[in-house]
Write an enzyme that holds these catalytic residues in place. Sequence first.
Site, PDB file in Angstrom:
ATOM      1  CG  HIS A  91      -2.057  -0.992   1.044  1.00 28.75           C
ATOM      2  ND1 HIS A  91      -3.094  -1.079   1.942  1.00 28.75           N
ATOM      3  CD2 HIS A  91      -2.314  -1.932   0.100  1.00 28.75           C
ATOM      4  CE1 HIS A  91      -3.935  -2.027   1.553  1.00 28.75           C
ATOM      5  NE2 HIS A  91      -3.470  -2.560   0.442  1.00 28.75           N
ATOM      6  CD  GLU A  93      -2.303   4.176   2.962  1.00 29.93           C
ATOM      7  OE1 GLU A  93      -3.499   4.497   3.059  1.00 29.93           O
ATOM      8  OE2 GLU A  93      -1.897   3.259   2.234  1.00 29.93           O
ATOM      9  CB  CYS A 117      -6.356  -0.903   5.039  1.00 29.36           C
ATOM     10  SG  CYS A 117      -4.611  -1.398   5.001  1.00 29.36           S
ATOM     11  CB  CYS A 120      -1.866   1.155   6.150  1.00 28.61           C
ATOM     12  SG  CYS A 120      -1.333   0.456   4.566  1.00 28.61           S
TER      13      CYS A 120
END
Length: 182
Positions: A91, A93, A117, A120
């Site tokens: 992801h 992040e 999410c 993360c």
Amino acid sequence: MATSYWDPRAAGHPDRVSWDRYFLDLARATASRATCSRRSHGALVVSRRRIVSTGYNGGPSGFPHCTEGACPRANSEAPSGHDYERCIAIHAEANALLFASPDEREGATLYTTGAPCFQCAKLISNSGISEVVAAGGRYDGWDEVQAFLRKCGIRVRVLDGLDGLPVLDLGVSEPAVQRSVV
């Protein structure tokens, strides 16, 4: 209407975009590098108004991209929000956190094009980041993730017009001055 720190008028600059808008626009530009075939996200780690690192979602370096058919989840009929254990993407992040040193992350802000999410959020909670600012992208279960981040002492702002915060819709052009939703 009262001004606030995300309103450029508060700093006496009526023609300049706010810092939030500036960094979220750059996160959106970073998302254009994403190689996930389902969704593109971008993120920035910012410390004292300086960009420390960027990240976008996609497969690991040196691995074939999702857009090249390398992701089993992307090639499946899995509905949105399911079957992530088969996804090869890292992801946005997580990538932004990976490319910043611990010293650079300490007390910094993470700007992202969508609410993070839970996976993360766990990384964010242990990274030294003190604030998350997202352009939107709330999802079913976001309230629990947001509560987790806040319980970890991380300030969270999702700029989508809810929670009394202004709307920053990165999908369309906006005037330089943001107005909060009342």
